[in-house]
Write a protein that holds these residues in place. Sequence first.
Motif, short mmCIF file in Angstrom:
data_model
loop_
_atom_site.label_atom_id
_atom_site.label_comp_id
_atom_site.label_asym_id
_atom_site.label_seq_id
_atom_site.Cartn_x
_atom_site.Cartn_y
_atom_site.Cartn_z
N GLY A 19 0.86 -1.11 0.03
CA GLY A 19 0.04 0.08 0.06
C GLY A 19 0.80 1.29 0.02
O GLY A 19 0.21 2.23 0.12
N LYS A 20 2.15 1.07 -0.24
CA LYS A 20 3.15 2.36 -0.29
C LYS A 20 3.21 2.93 -1.80
O LYS A 20 3.25 2.21 -2.52
N ARG A 21 3.31 4.07 -1.76
CA ARG A 21 3.53 4.64 -2.99
C ARG A 21 5.21 4.73 -3.45
O ARG A 21 6.14 4.87 -2.39
N VAL A 22 5.57 4.54 -4.61
CA VAL A 22 6.88 4.43 -5.03
C VAL A 22 7.28 5.21 -6.02
O VAL A 22 6.58 5.36 -7.20
N LEU A 23 8.41 5.88 -6.15
CA LEU A 23 9.05 6.61 -7.09
C LEU A 23 10.26 5.91 -7.70
O LEU A 23 11.06 5.58 -7.01
N LEU A 24 10.05 5.66 -9.05
CA LEU A 24 11.22 4.87 -9.67
C LEU A 24 11.95 5.72 -10.49
O LEU A 24 11.29 6.49 -11.32
N ALA A 25 13.09 5.74 -10.29
CA ALA A 25 14.17 6.72 -11.12
C ALA A 25 14.97 5.63 -11.92
O ALA A 25 15.61 4.86 -11.66
N ALA A 43 14.89 2.93 -6.51
CA ALA A 43 13.32 3.28 -5.99
C ALA A 43 13.25 3.91 -4.62
O ALA A 43 14.07 3.58 -3.80
N LEU A 44 12.43 4.88 -4.56
CA LEU A 44 12.00 5.46 -3.23
C LEU A 44 10.76 5.27 -2.95
O LEU A 44 9.89 5.89 -3.68
N ARG A 45 10.69 4.90 -1.54
CA ARG A 45 9.40 4.71 -1.00
C ARG A 45 8.88 6.25 -0.46
O ARG A 45 9.56 7.03 -0.31
N GLU A 46 7.45 6.45 -0.38
CA GLU A 46 7.18 7.48 -0.12
C GLU A 46 7.70 8.15 1.21
O GLU A 46 7.74 9.50 1.51
N ALA A 69 10.35 17.13 0.56
CA ALA A 69 9.72 18.57 0.48
C ALA A 69 8.63 18.85 -0.40
O ALA A 69 7.96 19.77 -0.19
N GLU A 70 8.66 18.22 -1.47
CA GLU A 70 7.41 18.31 -2.75
C GLU A 70 6.49 17.36 -2.67
O GLU A 70 5.42 17.31 -3.43
N GLY A 71 6.73 16.32 -1.89
CA GLY A 71 6.01 14.89 -2.16
C GLY A 71 5.97 14.32 -3.44
O GLY A 71 6.83 14.76 -4.16
N MET A 72 5.16 13.34 -3.63
CA MET A 72 5.24 12.58 -4.83
C MET A 72 4.89 13.30 -6.05
O MET A 72 3.77 13.89 -6.13
N GLU A 100 20.87 12.52 -16.65
CA GLU A 100 19.46 12.64 -17.11
C GLU A 100 18.85 11.54 -16.40
O GLU A 100 18.91 10.42 -16.81
N LEU A 101 17.60 11.84 -15.54
CA LEU A 101 16.75 10.90 -15.10
C LEU A 101 15.33 11.05 -15.58
O LEU A 101 14.79 11.97 -15.60
N VAL A 102 14.80 9.90 -15.47
CA VAL A 102 13.16 9.80 -15.57
C VAL A 102 12.65 9.40 -14.25
O VAL A 102 12.97 8.33 -13.83
N LEU A 103 11.68 10.27 -13.69
CA LEU A 103 11.08 9.99 -12.40
C LEU A 103 9.68 9.46 -12.66
O LEU A 103 9.08 10.28 -13.38
N GLU A 104 9.25 8.39 -12.22
CA GLU A 104 7.95 7.77 -12.53
C GLU A 104 7.23 7.36 -11.16
O GLU A 104 7.80 6.35 -10.43
N PRO A 105 6.13 7.98 -10.74
CA PRO A 105 5.23 7.47 -9.77
C PRO A 105 4.56 6.37 -9.89
O PRO A 105 3.94 6.12 -10.99
N LEU A 106 4.50 5.12 -8.94
CA LEU A 106 3.74 4.08 -9.01
C LEU A 106 2.97 3.97 -7.74
O LEU A 106 3.54 4.24 -6.60
N ALA A 107 1.89 3.51 -8.14
CA ALA A 107 0.88 3.23 -6.89
C ALA A 107 0.42 1.72 -7.16
O ALA A 107 -0.37 1.29 -6.03
N ASP A 108 0.29 1.14 -7.98
CA ASP A 108 -0.21 -0.03 -8.52
C ASP A 108 0.79 -1.16 -8.78
O ASP A 108 1.68 -0.85 -9.57
N PRO A 109 0.68 -2.30 -7.89
CA PRO A 109 1.87 -3.15 -8.18
C PRO A 109 1.44 -4.19 -9.45
O PRO A 109 2.42 -4.94 -9.92
#
Length: 340
Positions: A19-25, A43-46, A69-72, A100-109
């Motif tokens: 149930g955690k949100r994840v930011l995939l870089a 991967a960064l957990r919220e 600071a800025e949230g997901m 250069e990175l792409v940041l992708e927010p994930l919520a669904d497994p």
Amino acid sequence: MDSLDLEVLQRARTWLADGKRVLLATVVRTWGSSPRPPGALLALREDGRAVGSVSGGCIEDDLMQRLRAEGMPEAACKVSYGVGAEEARRFGLPCGGTMELVLEPLADPAPLDALLARLAAGELVERSLHLPSGRSALAPAHPEQATGFDGETLVSVFGPRYRLLLIGAGQLAASLARMTLALDFAVTVCDPREEWSEEWNVPGTVLTREMPDDVVIGMRPDARTAVIALTHDPKLDDLALMEALRSPAFYVAALGSRHNNAVRRERLREFDLDAAQVAALRGPAGLYIGSRTPGEIAVSIAAELVAVKNGVVPERVLPVAEAKAALELAENALSACARK
């Protein structure tokens, strides 16, 4: 695909299932020297927990601070680091270097479930991510394919790009199999001897009891295939080595002393292999590091395997600092010639 990146996907999937949100870089482009190549994952957990790596640590810290600071972020986006000299120094990049990175927010497994299932089946998979829409898709990939980013769509490749056949299922093979799995080889172990194959227990490998030469023929070795004979039994090793040496396999090697390998080469000549094919056999397998135990011998062989894969002449392997200094000198000399 780096084994660390597979761990990133697995951990991210676990966090999402909890149930955690994840930011995939994902590293998508680099200029100059870079700690991690394109395709590397973080991967960064919220709540700030992290797994993986895109740099020596400074960029990871900055991304964590940004997340706190800025949230997901609401949608996938790209970010750059190290554009100027001051920022490059801050993030441990060489002056003028850029990542250069792409940041992708994930919520669904579910999307990672599908990807991980295909990876568990040994597939090489392309995952495309369309940044404006956030849609992702999976498709088969080919070994030569690399991470690509055109500013809107990120294409990442996951799964083993190289195959390794180990002939023999003894203790050395087990040590070598574990190491090469971590190096992202798809490992097949062949041993028709029941007393050895029945005791094989290395998860992630494929075990076959067919005759080794039949296995080599069935695998159709290509330029991303390695074959290593470990049994000391000519009835098992020689015919398989013959087939492997006739193929485009990039690394063909056999265990044994210098004398035994000299005798083996004489036997191989009787199979109508030409001089170049026989000379391509690496035996005794491995680099000289004074190895004695199965684990040490496995390190020696794995090191030579990686050196050949990466285009390094193993007989001229240098310490890391000395090798990099030599490369820099060569690059500077070529640049100087180009300016003349």
